[in-house]
Write a protein that holds these residues in place. Structure first.
Motif, PDB file in Angstrom:
ATOM      1  N   LYS A 318       0.829  -1.212   0.000  1.00 47.82           N
ATOM      2  CA  LYS A 318       0.000   0.000   0.000  1.00 47.82           C
ATOM      3  C   LYS A 318       0.861   1.258   0.000  1.00 47.82           C
ATOM      4  CE  LYS A 318      -3.671   2.210   2.703  1.00 47.82           C
ATOM      5  NZ  LYS A 318      -4.532   2.087   3.922  1.00 47.82           N
ATOM      6  N   ASP A 319       1.990   1.224   0.688  1.00 51.70           N
ATOM      7  CA  ASP A 319       2.822   2.415   0.853  1.00 51.70           C
ATOM      8  C   ASP A 319       3.510   2.863  -0.429  1.00 51.70           C
ATOM      9  OD1 ASP A 319       2.156   2.574   3.501  1.00 51.70           O
ATOM     10  OD2 ASP A 319       3.940   1.515   4.223  1.00 51.70           O
ATOM     11  N   HIS A 320       3.617   1.992  -1.411  1.00 51.62           N
ATOM     12  CA  HIS A 320       4.327   2.343  -2.634  1.00 51.62           C
ATOM     13  C   HIS A 320       3.395   2.714  -3.791  1.00 51.62           C
ATOM     14  CE1 HIS A 320       7.858   0.836  -0.594  1.00 51.62           C
ATOM     15  NE2 HIS A 320       8.612   1.206  -1.604  1.00 51.62           N
ATOM     16  N   GLN A 321       2.092   2.697  -3.560  1.00 48.64           N
ATOM     17  CA  GLN A 321       1.158   3.033  -4.626  1.00 48.64           C
ATOM     18  C   GLN A 321       1.118   4.547  -4.827  1.00 48.64           C
ATOM     19  OE1 GLN A 321      -0.031   0.369  -6.288  1.00 48.64           O
ATOM     20  NE2 GLN A 321       1.106  -0.788  -4.739  1.00 48.64           N
ATOM     21  N   LEU A 322       1.052   4.979  -6.075  1.00 48.12           N
ATOM     22  CA  LEU A 322       0.951   6.405  -6.372  1.00 48.12           C
ATOM     23  C   LEU A 322      -0.509   6.854  -6.410  1.00 48.12           C
ATOM     24  CD1 LEU A 322       3.753   6.822  -9.055  1.00 48.12           C
ATOM     25  CD2 LEU A 322       3.882   6.954  -6.564  1.00 48.12           C
ATOM     26  N   LEU A 323      -1.357   6.079  -5.761  1.00 47.43           N
ATOM     27  CA  LEU A 323      -2.769   6.382  -5.579  1.00 47.43           C
ATOM     28  C   LEU A 323      -3.124   5.884  -4.188  1.00 47.43           C
ATOM     29  CD1 LEU A 323      -5.489   7.254  -7.042  1.00 47.43           C
ATOM     30  CD2 LEU A 323      -5.804   4.834  -7.513  1.00 47.43           C
ATOM     31  N   ARG A 324      -3.989   6.607  -3.492  1.00 50.43           N
ATOM     32  CA  ARG A 324      -4.384   6.151  -2.161  1.00 50.43           C
ATOM     33  C   ARG A 324      -5.266   4.923  -2.294  1.00 50.43           C
ATOM     34  NH1 ARG A 324      -5.897  11.571   1.410  1.00 50.43           N
ATOM     35  NH2 ARG A 324      -3.751  12.186   1.925  1.00 50.43           N
ATOM     36  N   ALA A 325      -4.632   3.768  -2.375  1.00 52.48           N
ATOM     37  CA  ALA A 325      -5.377   2.535  -2.598  1.00 52.48           C
ATOM     38  C   ALA A 325      -4.525   1.345  -2.164  1.00 52.48           C
ATOM     39  CB  ALA A 325      -5.753   2.397  -4.073  1.00 52.48           C
ATOM     40  N   ASP A 326      -5.190   0.242  -1.903  1.00 48.31           N
ATOM     41  CA  ASP A 326      -4.505  -0.998  -1.539  1.00 48.31           C
ATOM     42  C   ASP A 326      -4.953  -2.095  -2.504  1.00 48.31           C
ATOM     43  OD1 ASP A 326      -3.196  -3.082  -0.434  1.00 48.31           O
ATOM     44  OD2 ASP A 326      -4.091  -2.924   1.572  1.00 48.31           O
ATOM     45  N   PRO A 327      -4.213  -2.296  -3.596  1.00 52.73           N
ATOM     46  CA  PRO A 327      -4.649  -3.268  -4.609  1.00 52.73           C
ATOM     47  C   PRO A 327      -4.722  -4.699  -4.103  1.00 52.73           C
ATOM     48  CG  PRO A 327      -2.393  -2.539  -5.030  1.00 52.73           C
ATOM     49  CD  PRO A 327      -2.933  -1.653  -3.950  1.00 52.73           C
ATOM     50  N   LYS A 328      -3.985  -5.020  -3.043  1.00 53.83           N
ATOM     51  CA  LYS A 328      -3.992  -6.391  -2.535  1.00 53.83           C
ATOM     52  C   LYS A 328      -5.372  -6.807  -2.040  1.00 53.83           C
ATOM     53  CE  LYS A 328       0.616  -7.893  -1.153  1.00 53.83           C
ATOM     54  NZ  LYS A 328       1.456  -8.354  -0.024  1.00 53.83           N
ATOM     55  N   HIS A 329      -6.169  -5.841  -1.586  1.00 52.09           N
ATOM     56  CA  HIS A 329      -7.485  -6.150  -1.051  1.00 52.09           C
ATOM     57  C   HIS A 329      -8.589  -5.943  -2.088  1.00 52.09           C
ATOM     58  CE1 HIS A 329      -5.554  -5.275   3.080  1.00 52.09           C
ATOM     59  NE2 HIS A 329      -5.618  -6.575   2.879  1.00 52.09           N
ATOM     60  N   SER A 330      -8.183  -5.751  -3.335  1.00 50.38           N
ATOM     61  CA  SER A 330      -9.156  -5.572  -4.413  1.00 50.38           C
ATOM     62  C   SER A 330      -8.866  -6.573  -5.526  1.00 50.38           C
ATOM     63  CB  SER A 330      -9.096  -4.131  -4.944  1.00 50.38           C
ATOM     64  OG  SER A 330      -9.414  -3.205  -3.929  1.00 50.38           O
ATOM     65  N   LEU A 331      -9.602  -6.444  -6.599  1.00 52.99           N
ATOM     66  CA  LEU A 331      -9.547  -7.438  -7.674  1.00 52.99           C
ATOM     67  C   LEU A 331      -8.697  -6.935  -8.831  1.00 52.99           C
ATOM     68  CD1 LEU A 331     -10.877 -10.231  -8.304  1.00 52.99           C
ATOM     69  CD2 LEU A 331     -12.651  -8.961  -9.527  1.00 52.99           C
ATOM     70  N   TYR A 332      -7.737  -7.762  -9.257  1.00 47.74           N
ATOM     71  CA  TYR A 332      -6.892  -7.441 -10.397  1.00 47.74           C
ATOM     72  C   TYR A 332      -7.546  -7.915 -11.697  1.00 47.74           C
ATOM     73  CZ  TYR A 332      -2.701  -6.199  -7.695  1.00 47.74           C
ATOM     74  OH  TYR A 332      -1.793  -5.585  -6.874  1.00 47.74           O
ATOM     75  N   LEU A 333      -7.567  -7.029 -12.699  1.00 48.69           N
ATOM     76  CA  LEU A 333      -7.948  -7.448 -14.039  1.00 48.69           C
ATOM     77  C   LEU A 333      -6.711  -7.878 -14.824  1.00 48.69           C
ATOM     78  CD1 LEU A 333     -10.365  -5.604 -13.079  1.00 48.69           C
ATOM     79  CD2 LEU A 333     -10.777  -5.166 -15.506  1.00 48.69           C
ATOM     80  N   ALA A 334      -5.600  -7.188 -14.562  1.00 54.61           N
ATOM     81  CA  ALA A 334      -4.330  -7.516 -15.202  1.00 54.61           C
ATOM     82  C   ALA A 334      -3.234  -6.718 -14.515  1.00 54.61           C
ATOM     83  CB  ALA A 334      -4.367  -7.201 -16.699  1.00 54.61           C
ATOM     84  N   CYS A 335      -1.990  -7.126 -14.739  1.00 53.30           N
ATOM     85  CA  CYS A 335      -0.868  -6.436 -14.112  1.00 53.30           C
ATOM     86  C   CYS A 335       0.362  -6.538 -15.009  1.00 53.30           C
ATOM     87  CB  CYS A 335      -0.571  -7.047 -12.747  1.00 53.30           C
ATOM     88  SG  CYS A 335       0.758  -6.207 -11.836  1.00 53.30           S
ATOM     89  N   ALA A 336       1.105  -5.446 -15.128  1.00 50.60           N
ATOM     90  CA  ALA A 336       2.348  -5.420 -15.906  1.00 50.60           C
ATOM     91  C   ALA A 336       3.501  -5.049 -14.985  1.00 50.60           C
ATOM     92  CB  ALA A 336       2.251  -4.417 -17.053  1.00 50.60           C
ATOM     93  N   LEU A 337       4.610  -5.767 -15.120  1.00 53.08           N
ATOM     94  CA  LEU A 337       5.816  -5.494 -14.353  1.00 53.08           C
ATOM     95  C   LEU A 337       6.915  -5.086 -15.322  1.00 53.08           C
ATOM     96  CD1 LEU A 337       5.796  -8.559 -11.911  1.00 53.08           C
ATOM     97  CD2 LEU A 337       4.883  -6.263 -11.508  1.00 53.08           C
ATOM     98  N   MET A 338       7.377  -3.858 -15.195  1.00 53.16           N
ATOM     99  CA  MET A 338       8.422  -3.337 -16.069  1.00 53.16           C
ATOM    100  C   MET A 338       9.695  -3.183 -15.245  1.00 53.16           C
ATOM    101  SD  MET A 338       6.169  -0.580 -18.261  1.00 53.16           S
ATOM    102  CE  MET A 338       7.269  -0.661 -19.678  1.00 53.16           C
ATOM    103  N   VAL A 339      10.616  -4.132 -15.454  1.00 54.82           N
ATOM    104  CA  VAL A 339      11.829  -4.225 -14.652  1.00 54.82           C
ATOM    105  C   VAL A 339      13.006  -3.658 -15.429  1.00 54.82           C
ATOM    106  CG1 VAL A 339      13.285  -5.760 -13.279  1.00 54.82           C
ATOM    107  CG2 VAL A 339      10.887  -6.348 -13.668  1.00 54.82           C
ATOM    108  N   ARG A 340      13.853  -2.913 -14.733  1.00 53.98           N
ATOM    109  CA  ARG A 340      15.059  -2.350 -15.343  1.00 53.98           C
ATOM    110  C   ARG A 340      16.287  -2.798 -14.570  1.00 53.98           C
ATOM    111  NH1 ARG A 340      14.642   3.970 -16.454  1.00 53.98           N
ATOM    112  NH2 ARG A 340      16.477   3.389 -17.680  1.00 53.98           N
ATOM    113  N   GLY A 341      17.378  -3.057 -15.306  1.00 57.53           N
ATOM    114  CA  GLY A 341      18.631  -3.415 -14.658  1.00 57.53           C
ATOM    115  C   GLY A 341      19.005  -4.868 -14.878  1.00 57.53           C
ATOM    116  N   ASN A 342      19.965  -5.325 -14.105  1.00 61.20           N
ATOM    117  CA  ASN A 342      20.488  -6.686 -14.231  1.00 61.20           C
ATOM    118  C   ASN A 342      19.601  -7.663 -13.466  1.00 61.20           C
ATOM    119  OD1 ASN A 342      22.125  -8.861 -14.794  1.00 61.20           O
ATOM    120  ND2 ASN A 342      23.597  -8.397 -13.161  1.00 61.20           N
ATOM    121  N   VAL A 343      18.460  -7.949 -14.041  1.00 56.93           N
ATOM    122  CA  VAL A 343      17.485  -8.867 -13.443  1.00 56.93           C
ATOM    123  C   VAL A 343      17.172  -9.951 -14.459  1.00 56.93           C
ATOM    124  CG1 VAL A 343      15.213  -9.076 -12.377  1.00 56.93           C
ATOM    125  CG2 VAL A 343      16.510  -6.961 -12.104  1.00 56.93           C
ATOM    126  N   GLN A 344      17.113 -11.187 -14.005  1.00 55.96           N
ATOM    127  CA  GLN A 344      16.840 -12.306 -14.899  1.00 55.96           C
ATOM    128  C   GLN A 344      15.343 -12.615 -14.934  1.00 55.96           C
ATOM    129  OE1 GLN A 344      19.451 -13.440 -16.690  1.00 55.96           O
ATOM    130  NE2 GLN A 344      20.628 -11.897 -15.556  1.00 55.96           N
TER     131      GLN A 344
END
Length: 464
Positions: A318-344
């Motif tokens: 919840k603390d890292h959302q750029l909106l006052r919201a807690d997505p963990k307690h709501s329903l996801y329709l979809a999610c995208a993870l955009m990772v940068r750096g040396n990650v496999q």
């Protein structure tokens, strides 16, 4: 190689845009140290030949080319644009791609939309077409604006309609800043490919958390004297920081991560159009919740890298959302993870599997994950993560917006300022309330499907 055009509208849009270009230039400078114009730079910049041809056909010596941002700057008050043209980025913007006035929209959405929209329609269209002509393959428009005031909100939404009509096949990524109190709701429902909105209160919360981290002494570190990450300590440093600089910097950093796949190489780069294709199952539900981690990417704090797994956990907290919201307690329709750096990719998959049990996805999209790996991290950091989620946790924000609107509207407060503008009718407000109510109902319908067996799920009534 595809290209994108950034359209900055109003004071807020131009200030955020200026911060984005500053950060982007420094990222490219860190990677492309020889200063070669390559495909990565061409995604958001074009190379302009500045040599002057004389009367006898001779070409002037001196500076041969100049890097120009693929941008259109619009503001009905010339102050901010003039400040940009007198600042360190003055050579980055093509003066032929600017539109300004001197009177301003008077903080009135109707003036920006009805008056200046009609007045500058042809000029705006000309600038947009010129920007498109400079692209080999135009992928999308990024529109940056605020829903407060008059130009960003009114003219900004007029612009969105123009883009829909003139470039129907080009995706429209909208970044909107929302003030604490808002009277006009109509712009929420214009067709966009996707919309990322940031209430000012949410941005202020993030800044307060960062300040607390810095001042608490828990970090055991010092503030960097010369950070290359934030504009407040880089090329755009001013003697006195402006009140909204830190908030603008958060949004600029988000856009920096969002566009990284288009600007740099990666083992699993995500095409910008893929974001909309995968995250927006229904055209009306195109509002995304975003989180950016590590948070210290936004500050000038010298902190050793945290564990990679912690970065993924933070993205869903919840603390890292750029909106006052807690997505963990709501329903996801979809999610995208955009990772940068040396990650496999194995690290990404492992963390998705680790987080899955704590996240609830709609029954018809249980594997609704989209991942992206860009090999170039933000300057000064080993890795970062931008999470974009289509989640029903946005519903309370819309409910609060409607409640604030209705408190004003029932008293007809300030309504005459809008209705005195030619072409503005009260039906615009009632239609907006009706549309907002319908949107809230769609989210209610989705939330009602949580924990419901598949065979009992109702059909969604969302219009296609």
């Amino acid at each position: 190689m595809t290209q994108s055009v950034v359209v900055q509208v109003g004071q807020c849009g131009n200030q955020i845009g200026c911060c984005f270009w500053d950060l982007a230039l420094r990222e490219h400078a860190a990677v492309n140290q020889k200063g070669i114009y390559d495909e990565a730079i061409s995604s958001f910049f074009r190379n302009v030949d500045t040599r002057v041809v004389g009367d006898g056909g001779s070409i002037s010596k001196g500076k041969i080319c100049s890097l120009k941002a693929r941008a259109v700057l619009i503001d009905m008050e010339e102050g901010v644009v003039n400040e940009i043209l007198q600042g360190p980025l003055r050579d980055v913007f093509d003066t032929k791609q600017l539109i300004t006035d001197i009177s301003g929209s008077g903080n009135n959405w109707a003036v920006g939309h009805r008056v200046f929209g009609s007045l500058y329609q042809d000029q705006i269209l000309e600038k947009l077409r010129k920007s498109a002509e400079h692209c080999d393959c135009l992928q999308c428009f990024f529109i940056i604006h605020s829903m407060g005031g008059g130009t960003g909100s009114g003219l900004g939404t007029f612009l969105l309609k123009m883009l829909e009509d003139e470039f129907p096949e080009v995706y429209r990524f909208v970044t909107s800043i929302y003030p604490s109190v808002e009277y006009h709701l109509y712009p929420l429902f214009l067709i966009a490919s996707l919309l990322m909105f940031f209430p000012q209160k949410s941005l202020f919360d993030i800044i307060s958390k960062i300040d607390l981290m810095v001042n608490s002494g828990k970090l055991g570190t010092t503030v960097k004297p010369k950070s290359l990450v934030t504009s407040s300590s880089g090329a755009l440093k001013t003697r006195h920081k402006k009140p909204f600089d830190a908030m603008n910097n958060i949004v600029a950093n988000l856009l920096l991560n969002l566009t990284s796949s288009a600007r740099f190489e990666g083992s699993l780069n995500m095409d910008l159009n893929e974001i909309s294709m995968n995250l927006v199952p229904f055209p009306q539900l195109h509002y995304l919740v975003s989180s950016l981690t590590p948070l210290y990417t936004l500050t000038d704090v010298n902190i050793p890298p945290r564990r990679l797994d912690q970065m993924f956990s933070d993205a869903f907290s919840k603390d890292h959302q750029l909106l006052r919201a807690d997505p963990k307690h709501s329903l996801y329709l979809a999610c995208a993870l955009m990772v940068r750096g040396n990650v496999q990719i194995s690290d990404v998959r492992r963390n998705i599997e680790r987080l899955k049990p704590s996240l609830q996805f709609v029954s018809w999209n249980q594997e609704g994950w989209k991942t992206s790996l860009c090999s170039i991290p933000p300057v000064g950091h080993s890795h970062s993560l931008l999470a974009l989620a289509n989640n029903t946790c946005v519903k309370p924000t819309f409910m609060e917006l409607k409640e604030r609107f209705m408190r004003l509207y029932k008293k007809k407060a300030h309504l005459h300022h809008y209705l005195q503008v030619e072409g503005m009718e009260e039906s615009c407000f009632t239609e907006a309330v009706s549309s907002l109510s319908a949107l809230i109902q769609e989210y209610n319908q989705l939330d009602a499907t949580k924990n419901m067996p598949v065979q009992d799920l109702p059909r969604l009534s969302i219009a296609m």
